[in-house]
Motif scaffolding. Sequence first.
Motif, PDB file in Angstrom:
ATOM      1  N   TYR A   1     -10.105  -3.873   1.376  1.00 36.69           N
ATOM      2  CA  TYR A   1      -9.010  -3.010   1.826  1.00 36.69           C
ATOM      3  C   TYR A   1      -9.576  -1.688   2.345  1.00 36.69           C
ATOM      4  O   TYR A   1      -9.194  -1.206   3.413  1.00 36.69           O
ATOM      5  CB  TYR A   1      -8.019  -2.745   0.685  1.00 36.69           C
ATOM      6  CG  TYR A   1      -6.875  -1.844   1.097  1.00 36.69           C
ATOM      7  CD1 TYR A   1      -5.716  -2.371   1.650  1.00 36.69           C
ATOM      8  CD2 TYR A   1      -6.978  -0.455   0.985  1.00 36.69           C
ATOM      9  CE1 TYR A   1      -4.681  -1.549   2.060  1.00 36.69           C
ATOM     10  CE2 TYR A   1      -5.955   0.375   1.398  1.00 36.69           C
ATOM     11  CZ  TYR A   1      -4.809  -0.181   1.932  1.00 36.69           C
ATOM     12  OH  TYR A   1      -3.789   0.651   2.347  1.00 36.69           O
ATOM     13  N   VAL A   2     -10.489  -1.109   1.564  1.00 35.21           N
ATOM     14  CA  VAL A   2     -11.095   0.156   1.982  1.00 35.21           C
ATOM     15  C   VAL A   2     -11.886  -0.037   3.269  1.00 35.21           C
ATOM     16  O   VAL A   2     -11.797   0.760   4.205  1.00 35.21           O
ATOM     17  CB  VAL A   2     -11.995   0.722   0.863  1.00 35.21           C
ATOM     18  CG1 VAL A   2     -12.738   1.964   1.344  1.00 35.21           C
ATOM     19  CG2 VAL A   2     -11.151   1.050  -0.368  1.00 35.21           C
TER      20      VAL A   2
ATOM     21  N   LEU B   1     -10.483   7.749  -0.107  1.00 38.67           N
ATOM     22  CA  LEU B   1     -10.456   6.507  -0.886  1.00 38.67           C
ATOM     23  C   LEU B   1     -11.669   5.707  -0.451  1.00 38.67           C
ATOM     24  O   LEU B   1     -11.721   5.201   0.666  1.00 38.67           O
ATOM     25  CB  LEU B   1      -9.151   5.737  -0.624  1.00 38.67           C
ATOM     26  CG  LEU B   1      -9.003   4.366  -1.296  1.00 38.67           C
ATOM     27  CD1 LEU B   1      -9.244   4.440  -2.789  1.00 38.67           C
ATOM     28  CD2 LEU B   1      -7.607   3.806  -1.021  1.00 38.67           C
ATOM     29  N   SER B   2     -12.648   5.635  -1.336  1.00 32.18           N
ATOM     30  CA  SER B   2     -13.959   5.095  -0.954  1.00 32.18           C
ATOM     31  C   SER B   2     -14.246   3.785  -1.682  1.00 32.18           C
ATOM     32  O   SER B   2     -13.558   3.401  -2.625  1.00 32.18           O
ATOM     33  CB  SER B   2     -15.034   6.109  -1.338  1.00 32.18           C
ATOM     34  OG  SER B   2     -15.123   6.183  -2.756  1.00 32.18           O
TER      35      SER B   2
ATOM     36  N   ASN C   1      -9.674  -0.492   6.372  1.00 29.98           N
ATOM     37  CA  ASN C   1      -8.895   0.687   6.752  1.00 29.98           C
ATOM     38  C   ASN C   1      -9.723   1.953   6.946  1.00 29.98           C
ATOM     39  O   ASN C   1      -9.169   3.023   7.195  1.00 29.98           O
ATOM     40  CB  ASN C   1      -7.782   0.918   5.740  1.00 29.98           C
ATOM     41  CG  ASN C   1      -6.698  -0.129   5.895  1.00 29.98           C
ATOM     42  OD1 ASN C   1      -6.106  -0.228   6.964  1.00 29.98           O
ATOM     43  ND2 ASN C   1      -6.474  -0.919   4.868  1.00 29.98           N
ATOM     44  N   SER C   2     -11.041   1.831   6.814  1.00 30.85           N
ATOM     45  CA  SER C   2     -11.887   2.994   7.069  1.00 30.85           C
ATOM     46  C   SER C   2     -12.869   2.733   8.204  1.00 30.85           C
ATOM     47  O   SER C   2     -13.365   3.668   8.826  1.00 30.85           O
ATOM     48  CB  SER C   2     -12.671   3.373   5.810  1.00 30.85           C
ATOM     49  OG  SER C   2     -13.545   2.333   5.418  1.00 30.85           O
TER      50      SER C   2
ATOM     51  N   PHE D   1     -12.118   8.631   4.519  1.00 33.28           N
ATOM     52  CA  PHE D   1     -13.404   8.042   4.121  1.00 33.28           C
ATOM     53  C   PHE D   1     -14.201   7.640   5.374  1.00 33.28           C
ATOM     54  O   PHE D   1     -15.416   7.838   5.445  1.00 33.28           O
ATOM     55  CB  PHE D   1     -13.159   6.823   3.220  1.00 33.28           C
ATOM     56  CG  PHE D   1     -14.396   6.057   2.843  1.00 33.28           C
ATOM     57  CD1 PHE D   1     -15.509   6.688   2.303  1.00 33.28           C
ATOM     58  CD2 PHE D   1     -14.441   4.675   3.004  1.00 33.28           C
ATOM     59  CE1 PHE D   1     -16.642   5.965   1.936  1.00 33.28           C
ATOM     60  CE2 PHE D   1     -15.570   3.947   2.631  1.00 33.28           C
ATOM     61  CZ  PHE D   1     -16.668   4.598   2.107  1.00 33.28           C
ATOM     62  N   GLY D   2     -13.508   7.096   6.368  1.00 32.87           N
ATOM     63  CA  GLY D   2     -14.160   6.658   7.595  1.00 32.87           C
ATOM     64  C   GLY D   2     -14.326   7.762   8.630  1.00 32.87           C
ATOM     65  O   GLY D   2     -14.666   7.479   9.773  1.00 32.87           O
TER      66      GLY D   2
ATOM     67  N   ASP E   1       0.804  -1.223   0.000  1.00 30.75           N
ATOM     68  CA  ASP E   1       0.000   0.000   0.000  1.00 30.75           C
ATOM     69  C   ASP E   1       0.836   1.274   0.000  1.00 30.75           C
ATOM     70  O   ASP E   1       0.301   2.356   0.226  1.00 30.75           O
ATOM     71  CB  ASP E   1      -0.968   0.003   1.187  1.00 30.75           C
ATOM     72  CG  ASP E   1      -0.234  -0.238   2.509  1.00 30.75           C
ATOM     73  OD1 ASP E   1       1.010  -0.136   2.540  1.00 30.75           O
ATOM     74  OD2 ASP E   1      -0.909  -0.527   3.509  1.00 30.75           O
TER      75      ASP E   1
ATOM     76  N   CYS F   1      -8.177   6.194   3.325  1.00 33.88           N
ATOM     77  CA  CYS F   1      -9.239   5.347   3.880  1.00 33.88           C
ATOM     78  C   CYS F   1      -9.726   5.916   5.215  1.00 33.88           C
ATOM     79  O   CYS F   1     -10.925   5.888   5.511  1.00 33.88           O
ATOM     80  CB  CYS F   1      -8.743   3.915   4.083  1.00 33.88           C
ATOM     81  SG  CYS F   1      -8.627   2.959   2.551  1.00 33.88           S
ATOM     82  N   ALA F   2      -8.810   6.419   6.031  1.00 38.01           N
ATOM     83  CA  ALA F   2      -9.201   7.027   7.309  1.00 38.01           C
ATOM     84  C   ALA F   2     -10.118   8.223   7.065  1.00 38.01           C
ATOM     85  O   ALA F   2     -11.120   8.409   7.767  1.00 38.01           O
ATOM     86  CB  ALA F   2      -7.969   7.438   8.105  1.00 38.01           C
TER      87      ALA F   2
ATOM     88  N   SER G   1      -2.756   5.583   0.838  1.00 34.71           N
ATOM     89  CA  SER G   1      -4.043   4.865   0.867  1.00 34.71           C
ATOM     90  C   SER G   1      -4.604   4.745   2.277  1.00 34.71           C
ATOM     91  O   SER G   1      -5.821   4.832   2.466  1.00 34.71           O
ATOM     92  CB  SER G   1      -3.871   3.461   0.264  1.00 34.71           C
ATOM     93  OG  SER G   1      -3.548   3.551  -1.103  1.00 34.71           O
ATOM     94  N   LEU G   2      -3.746   4.508   3.255  1.00 32.47           N
ATOM     95  CA  LEU G   2      -4.247   4.351   4.625  1.00 32.47           C
ATOM     96  C   LEU G   2      -4.834   5.653   5.137  1.00 32.47           C
ATOM     97  O   LEU G   2      -5.894   5.676   5.770  1.00 32.47           O
ATOM     98  CB  LEU G   2      -3.109   3.881   5.552  1.00 32.47           C
ATOM     99  CG  LEU G   2      -2.660   2.445   5.319  1.00 32.47           C
ATOM    100  CD1 LEU G   2      -1.388   2.163   6.105  1.00 32.47           C
ATOM    101  CD2 LEU G   2      -3.745   1.469   5.725  1.00 32.47           C
TER     102      LEU G   2
ATOM    103  N   SER H   1       2.741   2.435   2.071  1.00 34.78           N
ATOM    104  CA  SER H   1       2.903   3.071   3.381  1.00 34.78           C
ATOM    105  C   SER H   1       3.962   2.330   4.186  1.00 34.78           C
ATOM    106  O   SER H   1       3.875   1.122   4.369  1.00 34.78           O
ATOM    107  CB  SER H   1       1.583   3.051   4.150  1.00 34.78           C
ATOM    108  OG  SER H   1       0.571   3.681   3.411  1.00 34.78           O
TER     109      SER H   1
END
Lengths: 392, 392
Positions: A383-384, B379-380, A387-388, B304-305, A221, B301-302, B297-298, A223
């Motif tokens: 994955y989304v 990132l949704s 991580n969300s 998005f959440g 990813d 995603c955070a 990406s991480l 990261s």
Amino acid sequence: MTENTTGVTAAAGFRAAATTAGIKPSGNPDLALVVNEGPEFTAAAVFTRNQVFAAPVKYTRGNNDGTFHAVILNSGNANACNGVQGEKDAEATAAAVGEALGIPATEVAVCSTGLIGDTLPMDKLLAGVATVTDEVQQVAASSPEAGLAAATAIMTTDTVAKQAVYHGEGWTLGGMAKGVGMMAPSLATMLVVLTTDARIDDPAPYLKASAEVSFDCIDIDGSTSTNDTVILMANGASGISPCDEELAAAVNAVCMDLAKQLQADAEGVTKRVAITVTGTETDADAKVAARILGRDSLFKCAMFGSDPNWGRTLAAVGMAPVTMVADRISVSFNGQPVCVNATGAPGARDVDLSGEDIDVLVDLGTGGPGTATVWTTDLSHDYVHINSAYSS
Amino acid sequence: MTENTTGVTAAAGFRAAATTAGIKPSGNPDLALVVNEGPEFTAAAVFTRNQVFAAPVKYTRGNNDGTFHAVILNSGNANACNGVQGEKDAEATAAAVGEALGIPATEVAVCSTGLIGDTLPMDKLLAGVATVTDEVQQVAASSPEAGLAAATAIMTTDTVAKQAVYHGEGWTLGGMAKGVGMMAPSLATMLVVLTTDARIDDPAPYLKASAEVSFDCIDIDGSTSTNDTVILMANGASGISPCDEELAAAVNAVCMDLAKQLQADAEGVTKRVAITVTGTETDADAKVAARILGRDSLFKCAMFGSDPNWGRTLAAVGMAPVTMVADRISVSFNGQPVCVNATGAPGARDVDLSGEDIDVLVDLGTGGPGTATVWTTDLSHDYVHINSAYSS
């Protein structure tokens, strides 16, 4: 050569123990200890290249002088970004382990993994240290159960424990690993502990060389974690000094095996994608290009959709800061040419990528000898979701 | 100063036309033409920095000598990675437009957007060229309907047409844009056409400066297109020569407006995220760090959440190859400090990020004057769906 039967306790003279200290809200095991009985204590370690690194990395790197007697590892909390308190906590953990085992605190490597930014619950952690240091002195050396327990206790969102072993002639090298996200190591990765009963005066060159072609070639990813640590401990208990080539092969085999297990268990993975770049001037150029493709969200979504989208592949590698001949770039998926000299090949849209493993080969057209492979995964709904949906 | 009433035909002396040539399977409009009536024809253009660039970019860049009379744009097919045939098709398109309008083919800029790797259906495209060149000679200059039709015909997965306008004292600058994915421009972006009736001898410096602080600060998915093109045409029809400052402000305002519209309509977007980095030695350092965070990406995603995950923020910026003081990094979300000197602030996990706009401020602690803002999105699930469910 590599069997996954046992891991960090496969080599003679290594003990392990694990417990549930209560750091994880889930109530799953979260503390592991690996102890080298000797007679030798040579060790090597490589760490994250992130400028923001965790307190245990600072502590362990500061004591990385060629020997370690033990490694204490906790999951559920990364002890990263906790300021001076985090550093004190890492030191106190090492001191407690050292005192219980009768060794200097500086001979104890400390590793943590989990959420960044919460201080460690030191009351729970130190009670756990008392438990594992007691237990490790009662368990048999080379216990497969203890090795598995340790590999299990370092898991976070990992779904399986990762172990690997190499059996030489009269000697053994084994290891364990964890890591599922924040996974783009830079000459180090996640938490990995390797142990061997071979005699190795200086394990560092072997570990560095192997990490570079194994863990450093994973890019899930993009990261890079604050806590990545790989440690190799050698005790010479077998009395055997393998030749240079065999040692290199053994460390490579176990690192590669663990790296593939990390890739296969990456967060949200539905496809394992191996990207090989050739036709660059140097191997380093090839790795840069392969990594850029492995990080490209559009490419990764196409892989999730089993879509042989070579156009996104070319667009992604075209941004690599390396020499290429743009109108001579060629791409194959699973061995089938989909793009030759930067134009589509017949049938390119019909290549079957429905399987779990996808091989991508990109030639950048310089005619140079450079080549490298990077292992990544697709970008999936899971994955989304993973991580969300919650902090990790 | 900026109103979204009309776009590329807002300035005096610019005409537009659009049609459905049949390039898109959907049957939506897919061909647009913008024509400058003069009296002047100064122009500037910036292009993708991708080493893999499309045939229309090669053609237009090759004729980018300070003047253009017209721009022909098709959607539904990027005419990228089609080898010599792609180059011939771009040339043939410009030649057909030039012949119909009575201008040299070298005065026609060509832009394409859509799927990479399929050759253009030239029979359909050339029939469409006949239609739009005919239509553009009948339509009134400055027609808002024609401007909207052109902005609509260049859409791919865009959900809205993007237009912007700046009204000066007696003169006007307007524009249109498209772009939703593969969006991480490098001093250029997607397809953007700007028109003005101001007199500008050399529009290039204004366009370059504005692109750098607008389109180049968008980073939706880290992927840079093969077709990115921004063109500014000036005809002096107003007879007015605005001062340097006003021209710069006008080009900036319209570019910034269009850039924000691109961000807001990005594929799968549920959050618009503005990342500002300060406390670096230079603005360039700040932009590098902001971009790295915007691509993580991480972190995305955070967002998005609605998770104020400053740990992932630090881990991401820690990999930026710029000077920082790791233990003095601070982070705020929506104006609330969540991390001060690399440790969590009280209440950091409770910051409300449920709204559609999130401001992230990261200070890298060097005390230097560097600062930059990059606009990204979350990132949704929809991003993954849109980019895995079908080729695009």
